[in-house]
Scaffold this motif. Sequence first.
Motif, short mmCIF file in Angstrom:
data_model
loop_
_atom_site.label_atom_id
_atom_site.label_comp_id
_atom_site.label_asym_id
_atom_site.label_seq_id
_atom_site.Cartn_x
_atom_site.Cartn_y
_atom_site.Cartn_z
N GLU A 38 70.89 69.41 138.73
CA GLU A 38 71.28 68.32 139.63
C GLU A 38 70.16 68.00 140.63
O GLU A 38 69.92 66.83 140.94
CB GLU A 38 72.57 68.66 140.35
CG GLU A 38 73.78 68.62 139.43
CD GLU A 38 75.07 69.03 140.10
OE1 GLU A 38 75.05 69.51 141.26
OE2 GLU A 38 76.13 68.88 139.45
N THR A 39 69.48 69.02 141.11
CA THR A 39 68.34 68.80 142.01
C THR A 39 67.26 68.00 141.30
O THR A 39 66.69 67.07 141.87
CB THR A 39 67.77 70.15 142.50
OG1 THR A 39 68.80 70.82 143.24
CG2 THR A 39 66.55 69.97 143.36
N MET A 40 66.99 68.35 140.05
CA MET A 40 65.97 67.64 139.28
C MET A 40 66.36 66.17 139.08
O MET A 40 65.53 65.27 139.26
CB MET A 40 65.78 68.33 137.93
CG MET A 40 64.68 67.74 137.09
SD MET A 40 64.41 68.66 135.56
CE MET A 40 65.80 68.12 134.60
N VAL A 41 67.61 65.92 138.75
CA VAL A 41 68.06 64.55 138.52
C VAL A 41 68.02 63.76 139.82
O VAL A 41 67.59 62.59 139.83
CB VAL A 41 69.47 64.54 137.89
CG1 VAL A 41 70.04 63.13 137.87
CG2 VAL A 41 69.42 65.12 136.49
N ARG A 42 68.41 64.35 140.93
CA ARG A 42 68.34 63.65 142.23
C ARG A 42 66.91 63.26 142.55
O ARG A 42 66.64 62.14 143.00
CB ARG A 42 68.93 64.51 143.35
CG ARG A 42 70.43 64.40 143.46
CD ARG A 42 70.94 65.02 144.76
NE ARG A 42 70.65 66.44 144.87
CZ ARG A 42 71.39 67.40 144.33
NH1 ARG A 42 72.46 67.10 143.64
NH2 ARG A 42 71.05 68.67 144.47
N GLN A 43 65.98 64.17 142.32
CA GLN A 43 64.57 63.87 142.57
C GLN A 43 64.09 62.74 141.66
O GLN A 43 63.38 61.84 142.08
CB GLN A 43 63.71 65.12 142.37
CG GLN A 43 62.23 64.88 142.59
CD GLN A 43 61.92 64.37 143.98
OE1 GLN A 43 62.50 64.82 144.97
NE2 GLN A 43 61.01 63.42 144.08
N LEU A 90 65.85 60.34 140.39
CA LEU A 90 66.41 59.06 140.84
C LEU A 90 65.74 58.53 142.10
O LEU A 90 65.70 57.32 142.31
CB LEU A 90 67.92 59.20 141.03
CG LEU A 90 68.71 59.40 139.74
CD1 LEU A 90 70.18 59.67 140.05
CD2 LEU A 90 68.55 58.22 138.80
N ARG A 91 65.20 59.40 142.92
CA ARG A 91 64.45 58.94 144.10
C ARG A 91 63.21 58.15 143.70
O ARG A 91 62.73 57.33 144.46
CB ARG A 91 64.03 60.13 144.97
CG ARG A 91 65.13 60.70 145.79
CD ARG A 91 64.59 61.73 146.78
NE ARG A 91 65.66 62.54 147.24
CZ ARG A 91 65.90 63.80 146.88
NH1 ARG A 91 65.08 64.42 146.06
NH2 ARG A 91 66.92 64.46 147.34
N CYS A 92 62.68 58.45 142.53
CA CYS A 92 61.47 57.79 142.05
C CYS A 92 61.76 56.52 141.24
O CYS A 92 60.84 55.83 140.83
CB CYS A 92 60.66 58.76 141.17
SG CYS A 92 60.13 60.22 142.04
N TRP A 93 63.03 56.25 141.01
CA TRP A 93 63.41 55.11 140.18
C TRP A 93 63.08 53.80 140.90
O TRP A 93 63.28 53.69 142.11
CB TRP A 93 64.91 55.19 139.89
CG TRP A 93 65.35 54.21 138.86
CD1 TRP A 93 66.03 53.06 139.10
CD2 TRP A 93 65.10 54.26 137.47
NE1 TRP A 93 66.24 52.40 137.92
CE2 TRP A 93 65.68 53.12 136.90
CE3 TRP A 93 64.45 55.18 136.64
CZ2 TRP A 93 65.62 52.85 135.54
CZ3 TRP A 93 64.40 54.92 135.29
CH2 TRP A 93 64.98 53.77 134.75
N PRO A 94 62.60 52.79 140.15
CA PRO A 94 62.28 51.50 140.79
C PRO A 94 63.53 50.89 141.43
O PRO A 94 64.61 50.94 140.87
CB PRO A 94 61.81 50.63 139.63
CG PRO A 94 61.56 51.53 138.50
CD PRO A 94 62.34 52.78 138.73
#
Length: 70
Positions: free
Chosen positions: A49-54, A56-60
């Motif tokens: 979940e931490t990896m996915v949250r990170q 998504l922070r980089c998503w345009p």
Amino acid sequence: LLAERFDRARSEGDLPADADSKALALEVMSMISGVAILSRTGSSREDLETMVRQYLRCWPQRSCCSKPSI
């Protein structure tokens, strides 16, 4: 199919005009594959979940959403 959906999102203003649909589709598929591999090899749910949250922070973001609010 995913790249086509990103093309539509870009044309509808949900992605920045300069978003590369094919690159985004490849990136999403890489992320999904990575999560699946890490899950099978014992990574914790919290780590995934931490990896996915990170990720998504980089998503345009849409240009209207990336401007600071006043």
